[in-house]
Design a protein around this motif. Structure first.
Motif, PDB file in Angstrom:
ATOM      1  N   UNK A  82       1.015  -1.037  -0.001  1.00  0.00           N
ATOM      2  CA  UNK A  82      -0.120   0.017  -0.105  1.00  0.00           C
ATOM      3  C   UNK A  82       0.926   1.093   0.030  1.00  0.00           C
ATOM      4  N   UNK A  83       0.293   2.393  -0.231  1.00  0.00           N
ATOM      5  CA  UNK A  83       0.999   3.443  -0.527  1.00  0.00           C
ATOM      6  C   UNK A  83       0.415   4.698   0.227  1.00  0.00           C
ATOM      7  N   UNK A  84       1.015   5.547   0.748  1.00  0.00           N
ATOM      8  CA  UNK A  84       0.284   6.834   1.447  1.00  0.00           C
ATOM      9  C   UNK A  84       1.301   8.162   0.977  1.00  0.00           C
ATOM     10  N   UNK A  85       0.483   8.825   0.305  1.00  0.00           N
ATOM     11  CA  UNK A  85       1.274  10.152  -0.075  1.00  0.00           C
ATOM     12  C   UNK A  85       0.407  11.226   0.715  1.00  0.00           C
ATOM     13  N   UNK A  86       1.516  12.157   1.484  1.00  0.00           N
ATOM     14  CA  UNK A  86       1.163  13.302   2.199  1.00  0.00           C
ATOM     15  C   UNK A  86       1.477  14.446   1.399  1.00  0.00           C
ATOM     16  N   UNK A  87       0.062  15.134   0.985  1.00  0.00           N
ATOM     17  CA  UNK A  87       0.167  15.872  -0.152  1.00  0.00           C
ATOM     18  C   UNK A  87       0.765  17.329   0.122  1.00  0.00           C
ATOM     19  N   UNK A  88       1.920  17.534  -0.209  1.00  0.00           N
ATOM     20  CA  UNK A  88       2.528  18.895   0.184  1.00  0.00           C
ATOM     21  C   UNK A  88       3.860  19.020  -0.842  1.00  0.00           C
ATOM     22  N   UNK A  89       4.309  20.288  -0.872  1.00  0.00           N
ATOM     23  CA  UNK A  89       5.636  20.353  -1.770  1.00  0.00           C
ATOM     24  C   UNK A  89       6.686  20.736  -0.641  1.00  0.00           C
ATOM     25  N   UNK A  90       7.414  19.512  -0.269  1.00  0.00           N
ATOM     26  CA  UNK A  90       8.158  19.612   0.786  1.00  0.00           C
ATOM     27  C   UNK A  90       9.332  20.769   0.664  1.00  0.00           C
ATOM     28  N   UNK A  91       9.642  21.349   1.758  1.00  0.00           N
ATOM     29  CA  UNK A  91      10.769  22.305   1.527  1.00  0.00           C
ATOM     30  C   UNK A  91      11.888  22.319   2.502  1.00  0.00           C
ATOM     31  N   UNK A  92      11.804  21.265   3.349  1.00  0.00           N
ATOM     32  CA  UNK A  92      12.901  21.222   4.326  1.00  0.00           C
ATOM     33  C   UNK A  92      12.868  19.695   5.043  1.00  0.00           C
ATOM     34  N   UNK A  93      13.775  19.189   5.468  1.00  0.00           N
ATOM     35  CA  UNK A  93      13.735  17.742   6.189  1.00  0.00           C
ATOM     36  C   UNK A  93      12.877  17.748   7.347  1.00  0.00           C
ATOM     37  N   UNK A  94      12.967  18.869   8.163  1.00  0.00           N
ATOM     38  CA  UNK A  94      12.002  18.946   9.146  1.00  0.00           C
ATOM     39  C   UNK A  94      10.826  18.891   8.780  1.00  0.00           C
ATOM     40  N   UNK A  95      10.286  19.617   7.749  1.00  0.00           N
ATOM     41  CA  UNK A  95       8.782  19.504   7.512  1.00  0.00           C
ATOM     42  C   UNK A  95       8.526  18.095   7.069  1.00  0.00           C
ATOM     43  N   UNK A  96       9.497  17.253   6.309  1.00  0.00           N
ATOM     44  CA  UNK A  96       9.211  15.965   5.938  1.00  0.00           C
ATOM     45  C   UNK A  96       9.266  14.937   7.023  1.00  0.00           C
ATOM     46  N   UNK A  97      10.107  15.250   7.961  1.00  0.00           N
ATOM     47  CA  UNK A  97      10.072  14.378   9.344  1.00  0.00           C
ATOM     48  C   UNK A  97       8.761  14.424  10.038  1.00  0.00           C
ATOM     49  N   UNK A  98       8.425  15.715  10.180  1.00  0.00           N
ATOM     50  CA  UNK A  98       7.144  15.913  10.766  1.00  0.00           C
ATOM     51  C   UNK A  98       5.952  15.274  10.388  1.00  0.00           C
ATOM     52  N   UNK A  99       5.954  15.308   9.083  1.00  0.00           N
ATOM     53  CA  UNK A  99       4.541  14.675   8.158  1.00  0.00           C
ATOM     54  C   UNK A  99       4.726  13.075   8.568  1.00  0.00           C
ATOM     55  N   UNK A 100       5.988  12.653   8.421  1.00  0.00           N
ATOM     56  CA  UNK A 100       6.131  11.180   8.445  1.00  0.00           C
ATOM     57  C   UNK A 100       5.695  10.760   9.878  1.00  0.00           C
ATOM     58  N   UNK A 101       6.117  11.489  10.796  1.00  0.00           N
ATOM     59  CA  UNK A 101       5.928  11.061  12.446  1.00  0.00           C
ATOM     60  C   UNK A 101       4.521  11.247  12.699  1.00  0.00           C
ATOM     61  N   UNK A 102       3.692  12.278  12.206  1.00  0.00           N
ATOM     62  CA  UNK A 102       2.306  12.566  12.496  1.00  0.00           C
ATOM     63  C   UNK A 102       1.759  11.197  11.643  1.00  0.00           C
ATOM     64  N   UNK A 103       2.087  10.937  10.561  1.00  0.00           N
ATOM     65  CA  UNK A 103       1.280   9.730  10.182  1.00  0.00           C
ATOM     66  C   UNK A 103       1.481   8.344  11.059  1.00  0.00           C
ATOM     67  N   UNK A 104       2.807   8.166  11.151  1.00  0.00           N
ATOM     68  CA  UNK A 104       3.140   6.682  11.631  1.00  0.00           C
ATOM     69  C   UNK A 104       2.703   6.649  12.999  1.00  0.00           C
ATOM     70  N   UNK A 105       2.834   7.709  14.042  1.00  0.00           N
ATOM     71  CA  UNK A 105       2.509   7.746  15.353  1.00  0.00           C
ATOM     72  C   UNK A 105       1.247   6.575  15.763  1.00  0.00           C
ATOM     73  N   UNK A 106       0.277   6.914  14.945  1.00  0.00           N
ATOM     74  CA  UNK A 106      -0.900   5.673  15.486  1.00  0.00           C
ATOM     75  C   UNK A 106      -0.855   4.288  14.629  1.00  0.00           C
ATOM     76  N   UNK A 107       0.050   4.242  13.790  1.00  0.00           N
ATOM     77  CA  UNK A 107      -0.039   3.012  12.995  1.00  0.00           C
ATOM     78  C   UNK A 107       0.599   1.851  13.300  1.00  0.00           C
ATOM     79  N   UNK A 108       1.424   2.012  14.232  1.00  0.00           N
ATOM     80  CA  UNK A 108       2.135   0.666  15.065  1.00  0.00           C
ATOM     81  C   UNK A 108       2.889  -0.023  13.779  1.00  0.00           C
ATOM     82  N   UNK A 109       3.820   0.624  13.341  1.00  0.00           N
ATOM     83  CA  UNK A 109       4.779  -0.082  12.522  1.00  0.00           C
ATOM     84  C   UNK A 109       5.888  -0.666  13.256  1.00  0.00           C
TER      85      UNK A 109
END
Ligand SMILES: Cc1cc2nc3c(=O)[nH]c(=O)nc-3n(C[C@H](O)[C@H](O)[C@H](O)COP(=O)(O)OP(=O)(O)OC[C@H]3O[C@@H](n4cnc5c(N)ncnc54)[C@H](O)[C@@H]3O)c2cc1C
Lengths: 246, 320
Positions: A82-109
């Protein structure tokens, strides 16, 4: 096992790099984009191998605009479920990390995979940042990964050697050479990729604290100075007196 | 103040630590503030960092810090940065620094730029830093705009300056949390300078024809005190160990001198070596793309040229 592989899209290795006239922005015109090689060859392929051996699901995640869907489909063709795309035009590493963490937080990977760095900004930043947001252990530059129940054994490249590490799931890693071999998607994989789910989720707000100010191209080399094959004393003299490197 | 994390892998400082402190001191001077170095775990002669410009050297000693766990290190460093009121934290862009920097930045709510390769410009409210991007094909300048800033310094970007005086190290007491990553074993290659730290690198490619021919490469490396490297197909065919593989898929290096022997200079190879200060190419094909990226070139058969170069270096070293 539930595995998350975070993939980035980067200009092709052989792409000619250029910027807007004011040097503020990367010029994407005519540039071919690919999946960041480390994310693809090492992280994604190893995650797929583990799933195939141990069962489970591989989710790929990209933070990017709809134009990246082609790259995401390639990851599905290689073997992600499966795939997930977080819809944004990323401008920094910090931005990307934040988005990934927010998504992964409740997914129990069980394991969150990154490539060792991207070939565009060469940061090695996102994995460590996401691990911190998620409060999970992090192993960078992993060149080997085996999983036995909850316990993962990893090797990691350090200066002048290799570390052998153990960590319990869940954890975060970045993958380097040695982790797996490149896999070319086959026809079946490519067909299947079109029907696999690709979920688009909105981005969460993030306060930027690093801003790209200026891009330049390196000054052109002065041109090679040729030394005749029987003039090695002269080459040594040049390296000593002119280049001052020996 | 500027706080520099000085790495002491297995209890010893390496060049990376001296470079980072030198960088921290120069940055602190620009900012009109002082530079302190922090050492985690065991380190011989921590006070020596004073020579490189640290006005204070703080050492957090705890057994738990003798192994590197990114969570433990980031937490202790963040705590120290807060206690000391650091406005910039400097790390080395090494296997350790890369594991910690991102975590530390999140903890400190700081902007991070990794792999900085020149002294920043601390003129304005933002800190402007430079790094190489697009695998060496471009240079970027970033402004870090947060109150606290984290940078990691690329190896070989700053020359260590030991013109200061040693200080005595002060103990700093911060209790580390429990590590969740266990280091079971460290396999080191003793004897040679690791590639990322090497100042001179002698590298060879498929032009060598077969692994049994590497003696001439090793001889040249040995007279130059250089570390050996190789191109990807050479590592892939197990002619040379994988840790020697440089380039986009292997490791990226920036030595002062890179000598490429029988390597064509494909763009993926250049991506890992094009930041070298001086590049010498030895190749029998005058059209080899590597010559375009080289400072000095020898068009000729490597089996003749390399032993001659080794002799010439020997002669030169004997005269020195
Ligand atoms: C996605 C991707 C990633 C890659 N990553 C890397 C990487 O990280 N590192 C890397 O190195 N490559 C990488 N490659 C491979 C790269 O494209 C080249 O194929 C590789 O670098 C070529 O290795 P080489 O120069 O040793 O061999 P060749 O290209 O075969 O060149 C051998 C050279 O030796 C010269 N030669 C032969 N005999 C003699 C002689 N007797 N005397 C003098 N010269 C002689 C020839 O003229 C030739 O120029 C990558 C490729 C891809 C597609």
């Amino acid at each position: 096992m539930k595995l998350l592989v975070c993939i980035s899209q980067t200009p092709d290795t052989t792409a000619k790099i250029s910027f807007s006239a004011d040097g503020k922005e990367f010029n994407a015109a005519g540039v071919q984009f690919i999946m960041n090689p480390y994310d693809e060859w090492y992280a994604l392929v190893r995650a797929c191998e583990l799933k195939e051996a141990l069962g489970g699901t591989v989710v790929v995640l990209n933070v990017g605009p709809a134009a990246n869907d082609k790259t995401i489909r390639k990851a599905l063709a290689i073997g992600a479920d499966e795939a997930v795309r977080i819809d944004a035009d990323p401008k920094s590493a910090g931005f990307v990390a934040k988005q990934i963490a927010e998504y992964a937080r409740n997914e129990q990977f069980d394991i969150v995979f990154f490539g060792k760095e991207t070939i565009d900004y060469n940061g090695s930043e996102v994995g460590a940042m996401a691990a911190e947001y998620l409060d999970l252990p992090y192993v960078s530059y992993a060149s080997k990964l085996d999983v036995n129940g909850n316990l993962a054994t990893l090797e990691r490249e350090i200066e002048g050697g290799i570390e052998v590490l153990e960590v319990n799931t869940p954890f975060v890693l970045s993958a380097a050479k040695g982790m797996a071999e490149q896999r070319i998607p086959n026809m079946r994989g490519i067909m299947a990729a079109n029907t696999k789910p690709l979920k688009v989720v909105p981005a969460v707000p993030y306060q930027e604290n690093v801003v790209a100010a200026q891009f330049t191209l390196p000054p052109p080399k002065a041109g090679v100075k040729l030394v005749q094959p029987d003039q090695m004393d002269e080459l040594v003299r040049l390296l000593h007196e002119e280049a001052k490197v020996i | 103040m500027v706080l520099v994390f000085a790495e002491s892998p297995r209890g010893q400082f390496k060049k990376a630590a001296f470079e980072a402190v030198t960088f921290g001191k120069k940055l602190a001077d620009q900012m009109g503030t002082s530079c302190a170095a922090i050492v985690l775990g065991a380190a011989q002669n921590a006070g020596e960092l004073g020579r490189y410009g640290a006005a204070r050297v703080l050492q957090v000693s705890a057994d738990a810090l003798n192994q590197i766990d990114s969570q433990v290190y980031a937490q202790v460093l963040a705590e120290a940065a807060k206690q000391l009121g650091a406005s910039v934290v400097v790390l080395s862009h090494t296997s350790t620094g890369k594991t910690i920097a991102g975590r530390l930045a999140v903890r400190l709510d700081a902007g991070l730029v990794s792999g900085v390769n020149a002294l920043p410009n601390a003129g304005g409210a933002a800190l402007r830093v430079k790094k190489s991007v697009f695998s060496g094909k471009a240079i970027a300048e970033f402004d870090i705009t947060s109150a606290v800033k984290v940078v990691s310094l690329m190896g070989n970007a700053v020359r260590p300056d030991a013109s200061g005086n040693p200080v005595s190290a002060e103990a700093l007491s911060i209790a580390p949390p429990a590590a969740r990553v266990k280091v079971k074993e460290v396999k080191t290659q003793e004897g040679t300078v690791p590639l990322p730290e090497a100042e001179v690198v002698v590298s060879a490619g498929r032009g060598m024809k077969e692994p049994g021919n590497w003696g001439i490469v090793e001889d040249l490396a040995s007279v130059l005190g250089a570390t050996t490297a190789c191109s990807r197909p050479v590592a892939d065919s197990h002619w040379r160990p994988h840790h020697e593989h440089v380039g986009q898929t292997g490791i990226a290096i920036r030595p002062n001198l890179y000598i490429a022997i029988g390597i064509s200079g494909a763009i993926q190879h250049l991506a890992g070596v094009n930041n070298s200060k001086t590049i010498v190419v030895i190749n029998k094909d005058p059209e080899a793309p590597f010559f375009k990226a080289a400072d000095y070139g020898v068009v000729g058969d490597l089996f003749e040229v390399v032993p001659k170069l080794t002799e010439a270096v020997k002669k030169f070293k004997a005269q020195q």
